[in-house]
Design an enzyme around this catalytic site. Structure first.
Site, PDB file in Angstrom:
ATOM      1  N   LEU A 176      38.564 -24.336  51.177  1.00  0.00           N
ATOM      2  CA  LEU A 176      38.612 -23.355  50.095  1.00  0.00           C
ATOM      3  C   LEU A 176      39.787 -23.711  49.188  1.00  0.00           C
ATOM      4  O   LEU A 176      40.891 -23.964  49.670  1.00  0.00           O
ATOM      5  CB  LEU A 176      38.831 -21.939  50.653  1.00  0.00           C
ATOM      6  CG  LEU A 176      37.618 -21.090  51.030  1.00  0.00           C
ATOM      7  CD1 LEU A 176      38.085 -19.716  51.510  1.00  0.00           C
ATOM      8  CD2 LEU A 176      36.643 -20.934  49.885  1.00  0.00           C
ATOM      9  N   ASP A 177      39.558 -23.711  47.870  1.00  0.00           N
ATOM     10  CA  ASP A 177      40.636 -23.994  46.929  1.00  0.00           C
ATOM     11  C   ASP A 177      41.719 -22.919  47.023  1.00  0.00           C
ATOM     12  O   ASP A 177      41.440 -21.775  47.419  1.00  0.00           O
ATOM     13  CB  ASP A 177      40.092 -24.021  45.494  1.00  0.00           C
ATOM     14  CG  ASP A 177      39.160 -25.198  45.249  1.00  0.00           C
ATOM     15  OD1 ASP A 177      39.274 -26.199  45.981  1.00  0.00           O
ATOM     16  OD2 ASP A 177      38.324 -25.102  44.330  1.00  0.00           O
ATOM     17  N   PRO A 178      42.958 -23.241  46.620  1.00  0.00           N
ATOM     18  CA  PRO A 178      44.021 -22.224  46.605  1.00  0.00           C
ATOM     19  C   PRO A 178      43.664 -20.989  45.769  1.00  0.00           C
ATOM     20  O   PRO A 178      44.085 -19.876  46.098  1.00  0.00           O
ATOM     21  CB  PRO A 178      45.218 -22.974  45.990  1.00  0.00           C
ATOM     22  CG  PRO A 178      44.976 -24.404  46.358  1.00  0.00           C
ATOM     23  CD  PRO A 178      43.487 -24.588  46.292  1.00  0.00           C
ATOM     24  N   LEU A 179      42.873 -21.177  44.700  1.00  0.00           N
ATOM     25  CA  LEU A 179      42.499 -20.049  43.849  1.00  0.00           C
ATOM     26  C   LEU A 179      41.331 -19.240  44.415  1.00  0.00           C
ATOM     27  O   LEU A 179      40.890 -18.281  43.786  1.00  0.00           O
ATOM     28  CB  LEU A 179      42.133 -20.542  42.449  1.00  0.00           C
ATOM     29  CG  LEU A 179      43.292 -21.070  41.593  1.00  0.00           C
ATOM     30  CD1 LEU A 179      42.795 -21.481  40.216  1.00  0.00           C
ATOM     31  CD2 LEU A 179      44.392 -20.027  41.454  1.00  0.00           C
ATOM     32  N   ALA A 180      40.840 -19.623  45.580  1.00  0.00           N
ATOM     33  CA  ALA A 180      39.739 -18.902  46.229  1.00  0.00           C
ATOM     34  C   ALA A 180      40.254 -18.184  47.473  1.00  0.00           C
ATOM     35  O   ALA A 180      41.167 -18.654  48.150  1.00  0.00           O
ATOM     36  CB  ALA A 180      38.623 -19.862  46.610  1.00  0.00           C
TER      37      ALA A 180
END
Length: 306
Positions: free
Chosen positions: A49-53
């Site tokens: 999962l991306d940091p922004l997710a």
């Protein structure tokens, strides 16, 4: 998407922990925190999962790391918000705006294009992705000003639903998809199909396979449970990731043969089992491992040291 793995000195903790990853952390950072909290000797995660997710990040401890591939291949559900009228370099809110449009789609227009994005579709991955191009990560090339032209590839979108339209600039969607689908690419392509631009502003994963929000723990609640030494409260059995695989119950001697790498024989008409394919083997209520059946022969593929 790929799984990160850490192996250090620690305790023989085996099973799955379902973490509700907060915003701002990478999956690897989240994995490191869980490994330290549980003091597990080995840990891996089932899908980046991306940091922004935010949202569901299944983490395998100990012998459960042998089942990570089954979680990686399972379906996922995401809820995401698209900002219309702006294209960004990263297809999300982190990147610089590279194009603008005054056009804003109404609900009827959005609903009309959704069928184009369901089923088996071709999707061009975002330039800022972890895919490798000639040995280099695409996002490294993009950051160096050499954004690669990634070829479209088939992905599976099982369902795409419009959930809300908070205002003319934004729409909220929910998508059920297979392995390798990029939500950021979906937002970008929805914008193009609607004659405007689009990028993701919020992204949350609510399901990975059978792992949903009802089974997830925040890092704070996990820390509290670990301090109380309440592993039973957060740890799911190793075989939880294999719920979709038929189970074969064997005797103690049969289990020993499999553990020594030897095949066993079963009845051709074994009830509830397919004539060939993978099986979860159990004995005395415990998972022995994953085996492959062909007719009346069962051969071990991956064994658990539980």
């Amino acid at each position: 998407m790929s799984a990160g793995t850490m192996k250090r000195k620690g305790n023989p903790v085996h099973g799955w922990v379902i973490v509700d990853k907060p915003l701002g952390l990478t999956s690897t950072q989240c994995l490191g925190k869980v490994r330290r909290l549980t003091q597990a000797a080995k840990a891996g995660h089932g899908g980046t999962l991306d940091p922004l997710a935010s949202g569901i990040l299944p983490i395998a401890l100990g012998e459960a790391t042998k089942t990570v591939a089954y979680v990686m291949d399972s379906g996922k559900t995401y809820r995401f918000t698209v900002r219309w009228g702006e294209a960004t370099a990263t297809d999300d809110a982190e990147g610089a705006v590279i194009a603008r449009s005054e056009r804003r789609p109404d609900e009827a227009a959005i609903q009309a294009v959704l069928p184009r994005f369901t089923g088996q579709i071709l999707q061009r991955p975002p330039a800022y992705s972890a895919l490798k191009v000639d040995g280099a990560r695409a996002y490294d090339l993009a950051r160096a000003g050499k954004a690669p032209d990634l070829a479209p590839r088939p992905v599976r979108i099982d369902a795409l639903r419009l959930i809300a339209r908070p205002d003319a600039d934004h729409a909220v969607f929910e998508v059920d998809c297979g392995k390798g689908a990029y939500v950021r690419a979906l937002a970008r392509d929805l914008g193009e199909a609607l004659g405007t631009y689009g990028h993701v502003t919020t992204l949350r994963r609510s399901r990975v396979g059978r792992f949903g929000e009802d089974r997830a723990f925040s890092l704070d609640s996990l820390a509290e449970l670990c301090q109380k030494d309440a592993a039973h409260a957060y740890l799911l059995p190793v075989e939880t990731a294999l719920d979709d695989i038929p189970a074969l119950v064997v005797t103690g001697p049969q289990a020993e043969r499999l553990r020594h790498g030897q095949p066993i024989r079963i009845a051709l008409a074994a009830p509830g089992l397919p004539p060939e394919g993978e099986l979860l083997v159990k004995a005395d209520g415990k998972a022995v491992g994953i085996a492959e059946r062909l007719a009346d022969e069962v051969r071990p593929l991956r064994l658990f040291n539980l």
